[in-house]
Enzyme design. Sequence first.
Site, short mmCIF file in Angstrom:
data_model
loop_
_atom_site.label_atom_id
_atom_site.label_comp_id
_atom_site.label_asym_id
_atom_site.label_seq_id
_atom_site.Cartn_x
_atom_site.Cartn_y
_atom_site.Cartn_z
NE ARG A 54 -2.28 -1.94 3.22
CZ ARG A 54 -2.81 -2.28 4.39
NH1 ARG A 54 -4.04 -1.91 4.68
NH2 ARG A 54 -2.12 -3.00 5.27
CG ASN A 81 6.33 -7.28 10.16
OD1 ASN A 81 5.89 -7.79 11.18
ND2 ASN A 81 5.63 -6.40 9.45
CE1 TYR A 105 0.06 -16.47 9.91
CE2 TYR A 105 -0.59 -17.34 12.05
CZ TYR A 105 0.07 -16.39 11.28
OH TYR A 105 0.76 -15.36 11.91
N PRO A 143 5.35 -13.82 18.31
CG PRO A 143 4.92 -11.71 17.43
CD PRO A 143 5.42 -13.07 17.04
N GLY A 144 2.31 -14.05 20.30
CA GLY A 144 0.96 -14.62 20.39
C GLY A 144 -0.04 -13.56 19.96
CG LEU A 145 -4.40 -14.27 20.88
CD1 LEU A 145 -5.38 -14.37 22.04
CD2 LEU A 145 -5.13 -14.25 19.54
CG PHE A 147 -3.02 -11.32 12.40
CD1 PHE A 147 -2.06 -11.85 11.55
CD2 PHE A 147 -3.79 -12.21 13.15
CE1 PHE A 147 -1.87 -13.23 11.44
CE2 PHE A 147 -3.62 -13.58 13.04
CZ PHE A 147 -2.66 -14.09 12.19
P1 NDP Z 1 -1.04 -6.42 9.80
O1 NDP Z 1 -2.10 -6.97 8.92
O2 NDP Z 1 -1.35 -5.23 10.62
O3 NDP Z 1 0.28 -6.13 8.93
C1 NDP Z 1 0.72 -7.00 7.92
C2 NDP Z 1 1.71 -6.29 7.04
O4 NDP Z 1 2.19 -7.21 6.04
C3 NDP Z 1 1.11 -5.11 6.32
O5 NDP Z 1 2.02 -4.03 6.33
C4 NDP Z 1 0.93 -5.61 4.90
O6 NDP Z 1 1.09 -4.54 3.99
C5 NDP Z 1 2.11 -6.58 4.78
N1 NDP Z 1 1.90 -7.58 3.73
C6 NDP Z 1 0.95 -8.55 3.66
N2 NDP Z 1 1.04 -9.21 2.51
C7 NDP Z 1 2.06 -8.65 1.82
C8 NDP Z 1 2.64 -8.88 0.55
N3 NDP Z 1 2.18 -9.85 -0.25
N4 NDP Z 1 3.68 -8.11 0.15
C9 NDP Z 1 4.15 -7.14 0.95
N5 NDP Z 1 3.65 -6.86 2.16
C10 NDP Z 1 2.61 -7.60 2.58
O7 NDP Z 1 -0.60 -7.65 10.74
P2 NDP Z 1 0.58 -7.80 11.81
O8 NDP Z 1 1.32 -6.55 12.00
O9 NDP Z 1 -0.02 -8.44 12.99
O10 NDP Z 1 1.46 -8.88 11.07
C11 NDP Z 1 2.86 -8.75 10.88
C12 NDP Z 1 3.49 -10.13 11.00
O11 NDP Z 1 3.30 -10.62 12.32
C13 NDP Z 1 2.91 -11.19 10.07
O12 NDP Z 1 3.97 -11.97 9.57
C14 NDP Z 1 2.02 -12.03 10.99
O13 NDP Z 1 1.89 -13.34 10.53
C15 NDP Z 1 2.82 -11.95 12.27
N6 NDP Z 1 2.11 -12.22 13.53
C16 NDP Z 1 0.99 -11.54 13.87
C17 NDP Z 1 0.38 -11.78 15.10
C18 NDP Z 1 -0.88 -11.11 15.53
O14 NDP Z 1 -1.62 -11.69 16.34
N7 NDP Z 1 -1.15 -9.91 15.07
C19 NDP Z 1 0.96 -12.73 16.05
C20 NDP Z 1 2.14 -13.40 15.56
C21 NDP Z 1 2.69 -13.13 14.36
P3 NDP Z 1 0.25 -4.30 2.64
O15 NDP Z 1 -1.11 -4.90 2.85
O16 NDP Z 1 0.24 -2.80 2.48
O17 NDP Z 1 1.05 -4.99 1.60
C1 8X3 Z 2 -0.85 -14.82 14.99
C2 8X3 Z 2 -1.16 -15.38 16.32
O1 8X3 Z 2 -2.44 -17.18 17.57
O2 8X3 Z 2 -3.59 -16.07 15.75
O3 8X3 Z 2 0.29 -15.41 14.44
O4 8X3 Z 2 -1.85 -17.63 15.29
S1 8X3 Z 2 -2.31 -16.62 16.21
#
Ligand code: NDP
Ligand code: 8X3
Length: 255
Positions: A36, A88, A152, A182-184, A189
């Site tokens: 984005r 990330n 996932y 991380p967890g939740l 997300f």
């Molecule tokens: P968000 O949805 O808030 O952020 C996800 C980010 O990933 C966005 O900036 C998005 O940007 C980017 N993204 C997704 N797909 C693509 C792509 N194809 N190319 C480039 N960028 C991409 O979620 P989180 O901040 O929570 O997630 C970040 C990471 O943390 C992920 O890997 C997630 O699996 C992991 N995680 C999250 C947890 C949670 O509970 N929130 C817990 C554990 C791990 P854009 O859409 O602009 O491309």
């Molecule tokens: C995101 C945390 O517990 O939804 O990775 O898988 S969980």
Amino acid sequence: MQDSFTLITGASSGFGQAIARTLAAEGRSLIITARRKERLQRLAEELSGQTGVEVIPLCFDVRSRDEVEDAAEELKGRGIQLNHLINNAGLALGMSDIANGDVEDWDQMIDTNVKGLLYATKSFLRLMPDGGHIVNIGSIAGKEVYPGGNVYCASKHAVDALNRAMRIDLLERRIRVSQVAPGLADTEFSIVRFKGDTEKAKKVYEGLVPLYAQDIADAVSFILSRPEHVCINDMVIMATAQGSATAVRRKLDGE
Ligand code: NDP
Ligand code: 8X3
């Protein structure tokens, strides 16, 4: 040659955005990336305005080898070198059981969380001198499995394995490799997972205090701040209200 930069994938929201804010405040020059464009541009202007550090927005989809490679070439052409890569970008889509899963969702999760992380690592490693640092954002879903988590969880188990494998492969180059799992955590997300159903997304965090993006940004900042001889290999972080991937304590009525 310019200063060394920290490149963050998925910096347009959630953890990536909080990591960008925190590292910019520490004076680190950044390359912030995601799909984005407007969000990235706004964030880059805001952070460079506030902190005076150089923040370069770079828009690409980690699923596209060509786009990732072009981004790396562009940075190389500008004489940029990376001291840190924060892998990330990632997502979950759906929570169906394996028999009812959507194959397109499976493809997107694997293409983003596993193949995207690999493409970014391979392409951006070329810009990283010996002694750099890679931080992979894994998940508790990479340590455990839970109902409906199937693909996932598998993708994040792959990140967990790659985190360990990269550390071995990059040992000779003194490149540290760390994972934050991380967890939740309350980011975008769950809105992404439930495809815009904000009510369903809200329920994930109902009755508990989840992690926030800043908690993960603080962990990344700590990891990067360690002296050269120290590598934090793996950091599992959960909300106090979460005991495992499936054990969550929600407040009772009146509590
Ligand atoms: P968000 O949805 O808030 O952020 C996800 C980010 O990933 C966005 O900036 C998005 O940007 C980017 N993204 C997704 N797909 C693509 C792509 N194809 N190319 C480039 N960028 C991409 O979620 P989180 O901040 O929570 O997630 C970040 C990471 O943390 C992920 O890997 C997630 O699996 C992991 N995680 C999250 C947890 C949670 O509970 N929130 C817990 C554990 C791990 P854009 O859409 O602009 O491309
Ligand atoms: C995101 C945390 O517990 O939804 O990775 O898988 S969980």
